[in-house]
Design a protein around this motif. Structure first.
Motif, PDB file in Angstrom:
ATOM      1  N   PHE A 233     -53.651 -71.216 -68.571  1.00  0.00           N
ATOM      2  CA  PHE A 233     -53.708 -69.753 -68.573  1.00  0.00           C
ATOM      3  C   PHE A 233     -54.968 -69.261 -69.277  1.00  0.00           C
ATOM      4  O   PHE A 233     -55.687 -68.403 -68.768  1.00  0.00           O
ATOM      5  CB  PHE A 233     -52.457 -69.161 -69.236  1.00  0.00           C
ATOM      6  CG  PHE A 233     -52.376 -67.666 -69.104  1.00  0.00           C
ATOM      7  CD1 PHE A 233     -51.979 -67.089 -67.906  1.00  0.00           C
ATOM      8  CD2 PHE A 233     -52.719 -66.835 -70.163  1.00  0.00           C
ATOM      9  CE1 PHE A 233     -51.921 -65.709 -67.766  1.00  0.00           C
ATOM     10  CE2 PHE A 233     -52.664 -65.457 -70.033  1.00  0.00           C
ATOM     11  CZ  PHE A 233     -52.264 -64.893 -68.831  1.00  0.00           C
ATOM     12  N   ASP A 236     -58.075 -69.844 -67.238  1.00  0.00           N
ATOM     13  CA  ASP A 236     -58.072 -69.235 -65.908  1.00  0.00           C
ATOM     14  C   ASP A 236     -58.022 -67.705 -65.946  1.00  0.00           C
ATOM     15  O   ASP A 236     -58.629 -67.041 -65.107  1.00  0.00           O
ATOM     16  CB  ASP A 236     -56.839 -69.764 -65.138  1.00  0.00           C
ATOM     17  CG  ASP A 236     -56.815 -69.326 -63.676  1.00  0.00           C
ATOM     18  OD1 ASP A 236     -57.895 -69.198 -63.078  1.00  0.00           O
ATOM     19  OD2 ASP A 236     -55.707 -69.133 -63.137  1.00  0.00           O
ATOM     20  N   ALA A 237     -57.322 -67.128 -66.925  1.00  0.00           N
ATOM     21  CA  ALA A 237     -56.935 -65.717 -66.822  1.00  0.00           C
ATOM     22  C   ALA A 237     -57.788 -64.745 -67.635  1.00  0.00           C
ATOM     23  O   ALA A 237     -57.528 -63.550 -67.624  1.00  0.00           O
ATOM     24  CB  ALA A 237     -55.462 -65.572 -67.217  1.00  0.00           C
ATOM     25  N   LYS A 274     -52.375 -71.281 -54.978  1.00  0.00           N
ATOM     26  CA  LYS A 274     -52.656 -69.847 -54.842  1.00  0.00           C
ATOM     27  C   LYS A 274     -52.349 -69.068 -56.132  1.00  0.00           C
ATOM     28  O   LYS A 274     -52.635 -67.881 -56.239  1.00  0.00           O
ATOM     29  CB  LYS A 274     -51.887 -69.263 -53.659  1.00  0.00           C
ATOM     30  CG  LYS A 274     -50.378 -69.313 -53.798  1.00  0.00           C
ATOM     31  CD  LYS A 274     -49.717 -68.655 -52.598  1.00  0.00           C
ATOM     32  CE  LYS A 274     -48.234 -68.428 -52.775  1.00  0.00           C
ATOM     33  NZ  LYS A 274     -47.447 -69.605 -53.189  1.00  0.00           N
ATOM     34  N   ARG A 275     -51.762 -69.742 -57.108  1.00  0.00           N
ATOM     35  CA  ARG A 275     -51.477 -69.089 -58.399  1.00  0.00           C
ATOM     36  C   ARG A 275     -52.732 -68.927 -59.254  1.00  0.00           C
ATOM     37  O   ARG A 275     -52.702 -68.256 -60.272  1.00  0.00           O
ATOM     38  CB  ARG A 275     -50.485 -69.925 -59.214  1.00  0.00           C
ATOM     39  CG  ARG A 275     -49.227 -70.286 -58.471  1.00  0.00           C
ATOM     40  CD  ARG A 275     -48.195 -69.208 -58.608  1.00  0.00           C
ATOM     41  NE  ARG A 275     -46.948 -69.624 -58.005  1.00  0.00           N
ATOM     42  CZ  ARG A 275     -46.125 -68.777 -57.407  1.00  0.00           C
ATOM     43  NH1 ARG A 275     -46.436 -67.511 -57.301  1.00  0.00           N
ATOM     44  NH2 ARG A 275     -44.999 -69.202 -56.905  1.00  0.00           N
ATOM     45  N   ASN A 276     -53.804 -69.622 -58.883  1.00  0.00           N
ATOM     46  CA  ASN A 276     -55.025 -69.562 -59.691  1.00  0.00           C
ATOM     47  C   ASN A 276     -55.715 -68.214 -59.562  1.00  0.00           C
ATOM     48  O   ASN A 276     -55.816 -67.664 -58.473  1.00  0.00           O
ATOM     49  CB  ASN A 276     -55.993 -70.651 -59.236  1.00  0.00           C
ATOM     50  CG  ASN A 276     -55.946 -71.847 -60.144  1.00  0.00           C
ATOM     51  OD1 ASN A 276     -54.883 -72.422 -60.333  1.00  0.00           O
ATOM     52  ND2 ASN A 276     -57.073 -72.192 -60.724  1.00  0.00           N
ATOM     53  N   MET A 277     -56.213 -67.706 -60.680  1.00  0.00           N
ATOM     54  CA  MET A 277     -57.003 -66.471 -60.628  1.00  0.00           C
ATOM     55  C   MET A 277     -58.425 -66.805 -60.229  1.00  0.00           C
ATOM     56  O   MET A 277     -59.044 -66.103 -59.444  1.00  0.00           O
ATOM     57  CB  MET A 277     -56.956 -65.771 -61.976  1.00  0.00           C
ATOM     58  CG  MET A 277     -55.522 -65.416 -62.327  1.00  0.00           C
ATOM     59  SD  MET A 277     -55.431 -64.119 -63.536  1.00  0.00           S
ATOM     60  CE  MET A 277     -53.761 -64.348 -64.093  1.00  0.00           C
TER      61      MET A 277
END
Lengths: 292, 199
Positions: A233, A236-237, A274-277
């Motif tokens: 997280f 990535d976020a 597809k959860r990746n930012m």
């Protein structure tokens, strides 16, 4: 091969892509996982900050449920859960007063703890139980040309892990190489990502994340592979905040299990990618097969 | 009138017995064996932001300077990465000492009130005590409300990203046997015991 499975809160929440990729990959390898009945939060770092006995009891409830479920080892993918459950095992053994509190609390719920169920990380199980030779046989889409920075973070190798080295862990490096990936030399592999300080004190915490990303970019990594939902997280976020505070350091961060799934030829849409930012780029084209 | 501030401590500023109390907490036994080499401070990724470095905290604790350590930002900046613990040549579990100090600061109510780190620890604690599990996004929202709700507005892009990628769980997670867990926690001293008093 069968294990009890402790997902932890993150794998049902922000880190759900970890579970989404772990389960099909393990199934593909013939490893059976049985989720613990009615597991509770491990307590993470927060409980130890508030109350020691309650932190021990909270973690021990899971260990006791695992014992009741059967003789299988307990698989724990999240780094914080892995550390807390192992730390609790040590504390119950080393401190009679903690042992007494835990026993008393468990007895009220008709649970017992004898310490016989080992708490293990997927990397440990994949390397030592499944074996790299078996994993290699399953690789149908080698990750040739993909430069991967192996990032272990802090809490799986420090201080309780027995399956890898605290200073220079190599299990994920060897696993990624088996998948055909080009493993980038990444000296920051066990440096702290900042943990929850990325949100609470960004000028200190987020800088640690930024340093990790910047170094991966500098070393030419296409992607960072991680084993921890909080590391994933953080890496990535927060890119828009990192852009504003320092400079862009764009590189995708995925779970090592997602890379395994890709190498096994499992459909990418079933691996939580597809959860990746910051999305991972498509794998480098496979070299054309030359007919002899 | 010129305001002055004393920069060196008198012996009388110490709270006798504090070092021994911390040393008796599980994990903190080896406190006295510190040789003040500073390896912990050198390896700590956050020591550059701390008002006392980890080495100084160890020295202050064993010299009974309770008020100084409990009010420092050091314990709250510890991210629990355990680098100091594995590097310490005297095998002192410095991370565990930090935990013992955090517990003490919360119990005595001397942590900075709107400082988000202890607030996060407390909100996390409460959510698990009530539900048995953590719903991360609810926890984050509570944290913003109790500390700096304006900061939530600054994170709107991140919030949209979390929703776009479907990582947002709207359902509040909880375990089935909540009464069982509550009973266990009461035995451990939680329900109406020492920890709750402090909160």
């Amino acid at each position: 091969m069968k294990y009890s499975y402790f997902p932890g809160c993150s794998l049902k929440g922000l880190g759900r892509a970890y579970e989404e990729s772990l389960l099909p990959v393990m199934r593909h390898l013939g490893v059976e996982l049985a989720e613990l009945n009615d597991w509770n939060c491990c307590g993470a770092t927060a409980y130890m900050s508030v109350d020691e006995s309650m932190a021990a009891v909270l973690a021990a409830r899971n260990l006791a449920i695992a014992e009741k479920a059967g003789p299988e080892d307990l698989l724990t993918p999240c780094s914080a859960c892995y550390l807390v459950l192992n730390k609790t095992k040590h504390n119950i053994t080393d401190y009679p007063e903690i042992n007494a509190t835990v026993r008393k609390a468990l007895a009220g719920a008709h649970l017992t703890y004898s310490g016989k169920v080992p708490v293990r990380h997927p990397l440990d199980v994949l390397i030592n139980d499944v074996g790299l030779d078996v994993i290699k046989e399953k690789v149908v889409r080698p990750l040739k040309g993909l430069k991967v920075a192996p990032y272990y973070g802090c809490q799986i190798v420090r201080p309780y892990a027995t399956f890898d080295d605290a200073w220079n862990p190599t299990t994920m490096d060897r696993l990624l190489a088996t998948l055909g990936a080009e493993v980038v030399d990444y000296p920051l592999k066990t440096k702290c990502c900042g943990g929850s300080l990325t949100g609470t004190v960004p000028e200190a915490g987020l800088r640690l994340t930024y340093i990790l990303l910047k170094e991966a970019v500098r070393r030419g990594a296409d992607v960072i592979a991680t084993v921890c939902p909080l590391c994933q997280f953080n890496l990535d976020a927060y890119h828009d905040q990192i852009d504003r505070r320092w400079e862009p350091a764009r590189v995708a961060t995925v779970y090592f299990t997602q890379l395994m799934g890709l190498a096994f030829g499992l459909p990418p849409e079933q691996l939580g990618l597809k959860r990746n930012m910051v999305a991972m780029k498509p794998l480098p084209a496979e070299p054309a097969k030359v007919k002899v | 009138m010129m305001r002055i501030k004393r920069t060196i401590k008198y012996e009388g500023d110490r709270v006798r017995g504090f070092g021994k109390e911390i040393q008796s907490v599980p994990g903190c036994e080896r406190l006295q064996s510190c040789i003040q080499c500073g390896t912990c401070s050198g390896t700590c990724p956050l020591s550059i932001y701390m008002d006392f470095s980890p080495r100084q905290v160890v020295a202050l604790v064993r010299a009974d300077f309770k008020n100084e350590v409990l009010r420092s930002n050091t314990v709250w900046l510890c991210a629990s990465c355990y680098a100091c613990t594995v590097e310490c040549p005297r095998l002192i579990r410095i991370t565990d000492i930090m935990y013992a100090l955090k517990q003490r600061a919360i119990k005595e109510g001397v942590y900075p009130r709107r400082f988000p780190i202890p607030v996060l620890a407390k909100e996390f604690y409460e959510m698990v005590r009530k539900k048995g599990r953590i719903t991360e996004m609810l926890l984050v929202m509570k944290l913003f409300l109790k500390t700096d709700w304006l900061a939530a507005l600054g994170s709107w892009r991140q919030g949209i990203g979390v929703m776009r990628t479907g990582r947002f769980g709207l359902r509040a997670e909880h375990i089935e046997r909540q009464a069982e867990l509550a009973g266990m926690m009461a035995v451990a001293g939680g329900e109406d015991g020492k920890a709750k008093e402090a909160l």
